[in-house]
Write a protein that holds these residues in place. Sequence first.
Motif, PDB file in Angstrom:
ATOM      1  N   GLU A 122       0.841  -1.207   0.000  1.00 10.73           N
ATOM      2  CA  GLU A 122       0.000   0.000   0.000  1.00 10.73           C
ATOM      3  C   GLU A 122       0.875   1.255   0.000  1.00 10.73           C
ATOM      4  O   GLU A 122       0.594   2.211  -0.716  1.00 10.73           O
ATOM      5  N   LEU A 123       1.936   1.232   0.810  1.00 14.18           N
ATOM      6  CA  LEU A 123       2.831   2.379   0.882  1.00 14.18           C
ATOM      7  C   LEU A 123       3.566   2.587  -0.437  1.00 14.18           C
ATOM      8  O   LEU A 123       3.643   3.704  -0.944  1.00 14.18           O
TER       9      LEU A 123
ATOM     10  N   ASP B  98       1.182   9.838  -8.548  1.00 15.68           N
ATOM     11  CA  ASP B  98       1.258  11.292  -8.533  1.00 15.68           C
ATOM     12  C   ASP B  98       0.162  11.801  -7.606  1.00 15.68           C
ATOM     13  O   ASP B  98      -1.007  11.444  -7.763  1.00 15.68           O
ATOM     14  N   ARG B  99       0.532  12.588  -6.591  1.00 12.58           N
ATOM     15  CA  ARG B  99      -0.423  13.073  -5.581  1.00 12.58           C
ATOM     16  C   ARG B  99      -1.096  11.913  -4.836  1.00 12.58           C
ATOM     17  O   ARG B  99      -2.283  11.932  -4.565  1.00 12.58           O
ATOM     18  N   GLY B 100      -0.316  10.902  -4.540  1.00 12.32           N
ATOM     19  CA  GLY B 100      -0.835   9.701  -3.896  1.00 12.32           C
ATOM     20  C   GLY B 100      -1.268   9.922  -2.461  1.00 12.32           C
ATOM     21  O   GLY B 100      -0.903  10.907  -1.812  1.00 12.32           O
ATOM     22  N   VAL B 101      -2.070   8.999  -1.985  1.00  5.40           N
ATOM     23  CA  VAL B 101      -2.483   8.973  -0.586  1.00  5.40           C
ATOM     24  C   VAL B 101      -2.213   7.580  -0.026  1.00  5.40           C
ATOM     25  O   VAL B 101      -2.388   6.572  -0.713  1.00  5.40           O
ATOM     26  N   PHE B 102      -1.742   7.540   1.201  1.00  7.31           N
ATOM     27  CA  PHE B 102      -1.502   6.285   1.907  1.00  7.31           C
ATOM     28  C   PHE B 102      -2.713   6.040   2.781  1.00  7.31           C
ATOM     29  O   PHE B 102      -3.096   6.889   3.584  1.00  7.31           O
ATOM     30  N   SER B 103      -3.346   4.877   2.591  1.00  7.93           N
ATOM     31  CA  SER B 103      -4.553   4.602   3.369  1.00  7.93           C
ATOM     32  C   SER B 103      -4.520   3.181   3.915  1.00  7.93           C
ATOM     33  O   SER B 103      -4.024   2.262   3.273  1.00  7.93           O
ATOM     34  N   LEU B 104      -5.048   3.057   5.129  1.00 11.08           N
ATOM     35  CA  LEU B 104      -5.176   1.778   5.809  1.00 11.08           C
ATOM     36  C   LEU B 104      -6.545   1.703   6.454  1.00 11.08           C
ATOM     37  O   LEU B 104      -7.138   2.723   6.775  1.00 11.08           O
ATOM     38  N   THR B 105      -7.023   0.488   6.673  1.00  8.72           N
ATOM     39  CA  THR B 105      -8.262   0.277   7.409  1.00  8.72           C
ATOM     40  C   THR B 105      -7.907  -0.395   8.721  1.00  8.72           C
ATOM     41  O   THR B 105      -7.187  -1.392   8.740  1.00  8.72           O
ATOM     42  N   ASP B 106      -8.411   0.169   9.840  1.00  7.08           N
ATOM     43  CA  ASP B 106      -8.086  -0.412  11.138  1.00  7.08           C
ATOM     44  C   ASP B 106      -9.014  -1.575  11.462  1.00  7.08           C
ATOM     45  O   ASP B 106      -9.912  -1.906  10.678  1.00  7.08           O
ATOM     46  N   VAL B 107      -8.788  -2.210  12.609  1.00  7.59           N
ATOM     47  CA  VAL B 107      -9.543  -3.407  12.986  1.00  7.59           C
ATOM     48  C   VAL B 107     -11.021  -3.111  13.236  1.00  7.59           C
ATOM     49  O   VAL B 107     -11.845  -4.023  13.224  1.00  7.59           O
ATOM     50  N   LYS B 108     -11.379  -1.841  13.432  1.00  5.17           N
ATOM     51  CA  LYS B 108     -12.778  -1.461  13.657  1.00  5.17           C
ATOM     52  C   LYS B 108     -13.474  -1.012  12.374  1.00  5.17           C
ATOM     53  O   LYS B 108     -14.618  -0.604  12.394  1.00  5.17           O
ATOM     54  N   GLY B 109     -12.739  -1.057  11.265  1.00 11.47           N
ATOM     55  CA  GLY B 109     -13.320  -0.679   9.980  1.00 11.47           C
ATOM     56  C   GLY B 109     -13.136   0.781   9.607  1.00 11.47           C
ATOM     57  O   GLY B 109     -13.618   1.221   8.571  1.00 11.47           O
ATOM     58  N   LYS B 110     -12.432   1.561  10.426  1.00 12.73           N
ATOM     59  CA  LYS B 110     -12.179   2.969  10.096  1.00 12.73           C
ATOM     60  C   LYS B 110     -11.068   3.053   9.066  1.00 12.73           C
ATOM     61  O   LYS B 110     -10.103   2.308   9.100  1.00 12.73           O
ATOM     62  N   ARG B 111     -11.222   3.976   8.140  1.00 14.87           N
ATOM     63  CA  ARG B 111     -10.228   4.171   7.074  1.00 14.87           C
ATOM     64  C   ARG B 111      -9.400   5.399   7.418  1.00 14.87           C
ATOM     65  O   ARG B 111      -9.947   6.476   7.676  1.00 14.87           O
ATOM     66  N   ILE B 112      -8.090   5.265   7.441  1.00 13.11           N
ATOM     67  CA  ILE B 112      -7.164   6.353   7.713  1.00 13.11           C
ATOM     68  C   ILE B 112      -6.476   6.692   6.398  1.00 13.11           C
ATOM     69  O   ILE B 112      -5.899   5.817   5.757  1.00 13.11           O
ATOM     70  N   VAL B 113      -6.548   7.961   6.002  1.00 16.33           N
ATOM     71  CA  VAL B 113      -6.000   8.404   4.719  1.00 16.33           C
ATOM     72  C   VAL B 113      -5.064   9.581   4.972  1.00 16.33           C
ATOM     73  O   VAL B 113      -5.465  10.567   5.593  1.00 16.33           O
ATOM     74  N   VAL B 114      -3.821   9.458   4.507  1.00 16.94           N
ATOM     75  CA  VAL B 114      -2.825  10.514   4.682  1.00 16.94           C
ATOM     76  C   VAL B 114      -2.197  10.807   3.326  1.00 16.94           C
ATOM     77  O   VAL B 114      -1.720   9.890   2.658  1.00 16.94           O
ATOM     78  N   PRO B 115      -2.192  12.077   2.909  1.00 15.83           N
ATOM     79  CA  PRO B 115      -1.511  12.410   1.652  1.00 15.83           C
ATOM     80  C   PRO B 115      -0.024  12.072   1.751  1.00 15.83           C
ATOM     81  O   PRO B 115       0.606  12.326   2.779  1.00 15.83           O
ATOM     82  N   VAL B 116       0.534  11.494   0.717  1.00 16.91           N
ATOM     83  CA  VAL B 116       1.945  11.114   0.707  1.00 16.91           C
ATOM     84  C   VAL B 116       2.833  12.327   0.960  1.00 16.91           C
ATOM     85  O   VAL B 116       3.857  12.230   1.641  1.00 16.91           O
ATOM     86  N   SER B 117       2.442  13.464   0.469  1.00 14.50           N
ATOM     87  CA  SER B 117       3.251  14.673   0.654  1.00 14.50           C
ATOM     88  C   SER B 117       3.371  15.068   2.123  1.00 14.50           C
ATOM     89  O   SER B 117       4.281  15.807   2.490  1.00 14.50           O
ATOM     90  N   ALA B 118       2.482  14.575   2.988  1.00 12.34           N
ATOM     91  CA  ALA B 118       2.514  14.903   4.415  1.00 12.34           C
ATOM     92  C   ALA B 118       3.193  13.827   5.263  1.00 12.34           C
ATOM     93  O   ALA B 118       3.393  14.023   6.453  1.00 12.34           O
ATOM     94  N   LEU B 119       3.557  12.694   4.651  1.00 13.77           N
ATOM     95  CA  LEU B 119       4.164  11.605   5.425  1.00 13.77           C
ATOM     96  C   LEU B 119       5.544  11.989   5.927  1.00 13.77           C
ATOM     97  O   LEU B 119       6.376  12.486   5.169  1.00 13.77           O
ATOM     98  N   GLY B 120       5.772  11.710   7.213  1.00 16.95           N
ATOM     99  CA  GLY B 120       7.095  11.876   7.780  1.00 16.95           C
ATOM    100  C   GLY B 120       7.781  10.524   7.878  1.00 16.95           C
ATOM    101  O   GLY B 120       8.938  10.378   7.526  1.00 16.95           O
ATOM    102  N   PHE B 121       7.047   9.515   8.379  1.00 18.97           N
ATOM    103  CA  PHE B 121       7.563   8.154   8.471  1.00 18.97           C
ATOM    104  C   PHE B 121       6.406   7.186   8.623  1.00 18.97           C
ATOM    105  O   PHE B 121       5.290   7.570   8.968  1.00 18.97           O
ATOM    106  N   VAL B 122       6.680   5.920   8.340  1.00 21.01           N
ATOM    107  CA  VAL B 122       5.735   4.835   8.577  1.00 21.01           C
ATOM    108  C   VAL B 122       6.510   3.723   9.256  1.00 21.01           C
ATOM    109  O   VAL B 122       7.501   3.239   8.716  1.00 21.01           O
TER     110      VAL B 122
END
Length: 76
Positions: free
Chosen positions: A28-29, A36-60
């Motif tokens: 996914e990462l 181009d202008r990608g977003v990193f997204s994951l779904t947690d164990v409760k079904g919530k989707r977390i979306v972070v623009p790649v341009s804002a990522l500091g680390f994973v």
Amino acid sequence: MEVKIGVRSVHREIIVETEMSVEDVEQELRNALAADRGVFSLTDVKGKRIVVPVSALGFVEIGGDETRPVGFGGTV
């Protein structure tokens, strides 16, 4: 599995508990970084989707499936 996401200019990291494998999170990462202008997204164990623009990522930080003991070690 726990995934910590650092976001630039934000003092606290985002902690996501997911059922995805390490390989799936890495893929996914990679996909997000390649887009181009990608977003990193994951779904947690409760079904919530977390979306972070790649341009804002500091680390994973991708953790393993680690169980922690609960309770106190001493006897009473």
